[in-house]
Design an enzyme around this catalytic site. Structure first.
Site, PDB file in Angstrom:
ATOM      1  N   GLU A 285      53.191  68.172   6.243  1.00 39.58           N
ATOM      2  CA  GLU A 285      54.500  67.288   6.070  1.00 39.58           C
ATOM      3  C   GLU A 285      55.128  66.874   7.352  1.00 39.58           C
ATOM      4  OE1 GLU A 285      55.100  66.056   3.471  1.00 39.58           O
ATOM      5  OE2 GLU A 285      53.523  67.187   2.125  1.00 39.58           O
ATOM      6  N   ASP A 366      46.735  65.945   7.516  1.00 44.12           N
ATOM      7  CA  ASP A 366      45.552  67.066   7.535  1.00 44.12           C
ATOM      8  C   ASP A 366      45.002  67.393   8.777  1.00 44.12           C
ATOM      9  OD1 ASP A 366      46.113  67.455   4.755  1.00 44.12           O
ATOM     10  OD2 ASP A 366      44.250  66.454   4.052  1.00 44.12           O
TER      11      ASP A 366
END
EC number: 3.4.24.84
Length: 424
Positions: A285, A366
């Protein structure tokens, strides 16, 4: 002969219904595949797979029925002239209460009040079935009927309190905007979005959920250390009681400038095996923040909003378009509704493009978490969340590309593993 705007809109709606039904059928077939994708064999247990498969199929059957009823109702509303009839009846209601029907703001609010009642009545059976049958059957629903009713009442009250001033402001801007209408509308919506993003987590969200500071301990220390290393201006760290309504899990960030906050669902803390997995999720995040994904998305939304208002100004005075939909007057709200229907083809293309961008952002976030050294923990967390949320393991590529803003788990794991494979 005037152009059949309304018939064209209905025709495209039906075309898109059949197209999306075709994609739904492809996805339904993928959900029926009795085996795990090869990359997930040995990673996800057969029991978890079968549970996810049953849950996804239940939702798929429900989705087929819901979409059929929705297109049927929407087509009837437009083809049978229910929209202009409802507008006229809302004016009659004003007369009954001794109010001025020439006041467009009052007329619009009366119309919206009726629409809200109608929406509550027509949506309620589907919401109840989804929550208290499908979600409950698969162990996800945690809310009681009492809590459900309280949430619904709160939502209605918020709509009644917040909605009228916004509607009145939009109508006044359109009526008095003149040649700078697009700029005024866009500026108003920009300010409104910033205000709502500010007050929602502080004033509105706490009406529905309880937010408590994350207790001192190793998890808090690790999160604060990660935020500090990235120079993320973390001011508050909350846990929200998402488990009072659902066992699904999530985490998110909000706030402007130097006043950032992170919220963890209590279900996320319960489901992850260790603190490192939770921190890995937050590293992902924070990757969105560090890579400016939120800013890019916000800018894109503002550009699209500006273009939409520009398009609206081109058709708002088209008498033929209003007549095609059954209106002999040209109310501001009805103009906006008609415009939204006419740009549906473009909206589908834009949404597809935004999904592609969002999927690219997910891969980048990611990769960001991996560079921070959280690859194995992020991998474990993604698998765990997929299992606990009973998300679909097998997905049709066409359906996924069209509907999903996040890549399938198999693709995300492959992207995380790919650099390691190259170095071997």
């Amino acid at each position: 002969m005037a152009f059949p705007y309304m018939e064209s809109v209905v025709g495209f709606m039906i075309f898109m219904y059949f197209f999306e039904t075709y994609l739904n059928i492809r996805q339904h077939a993928a959900l029926k595949v009795p085996t795990l994708p090869k990359p997930l064999v040995g990673v996800i247990s057969q029991e978890k797979f079968e549970k996810a498969q049953a849950y996804s199929l239940d939702k798929s059957y429900f989705h087929f029925f819901h979409e059929y009823i929705s297109i049927l109702m929407d087509s009837i509303i437009l083809l049978c002239g229910i929209l202009p009839w409802f507008w006229k009846k809302s004016g009659d209601a004003l007369v009954f209460f001794g109010l001025n029907t020439e006041n467009e703001i009052l007329h619009t609010l009366a119309f919206l009040a009726g629409v809200m009642v109608w929406s509550q009545i027509t949506d309620l059976p589907f919401t109840l079935y989804s929550t208290f049958v499908i979600e409950a059957r698969h162990g996800f629903n945690k809310q009681t009927i009492g809590l459900f009713i309280k949430d619904m009442i709160k939502s209605i009250i918020l709509s009644v309190v917040i909605g009228p001033p916004i509607v009145a402001a939009i109508i006044l801007i359109v009526q008095k905007g003149g040649p700078y209408l697009v700029i005024y509308l866009w500026g108003f919506m920009l300010v409104l979005s910033l205000v709502m993003m500010t007050i929602y987590p502080i004033l509105i969200a706490p009406l529905f959920n309880k937010f408590t500071p994350l207790p001192d301990g190793e998890l808090r220390e690790k999160i604060e250390k990660l935020a500090s290393s990235l120079k993320f201006p973390l001011k508050k760290l909350f846990v929200v009681d998402g488990s009072t309504r659902s066992s699904h899990s999530n985490a998110y960030m909000y706030g402007f400038f130097k006043n950032k906050r992170i919220v963890l669902y209590d279900t996320l803390i319960q489901q992850c095996k260790n603190d490192e997995e939770i921190v890995a999720v937050l590293a992902h995040e924070l990757g969105h923040w560090k890579l400016n994904h939120t800013m890019y998305t916000f800018i894109a939304v503002q550009i699209l909003t500006f273009l939409q208002f520009g398009g609206y100004t081109l058709v708002k005075n088209s008498k033929d378009m209003f007549l095609s939909f059954g209106f002999d007057t040209q109310p501001v709200l009805i103009g906006l509704i008609i415009f939204q229907h006419t740009v549906i083809p473009l909206q589908h293309l834009v949404n597809f493009g935004l999904n592609l961008v969002s999927r690219a952002f997910e891969f980048q976030a990611d990769a960001f978490a991996k560079k921070l050294g959280y690859a194995s923990h992020l991998r474990a967390a993604l698998v765990k969340l997929q299992e606990e949320n009973s998300s679909a393991m097998n997905t049709d590529p066409w359906y996924s590309a069209y509907h999903h803003s996040h890549p399938p788990l198999v693709e995300r794991l492959a992207a995380i593993d790919e650099p390691d494979k190259k170095t071997e």
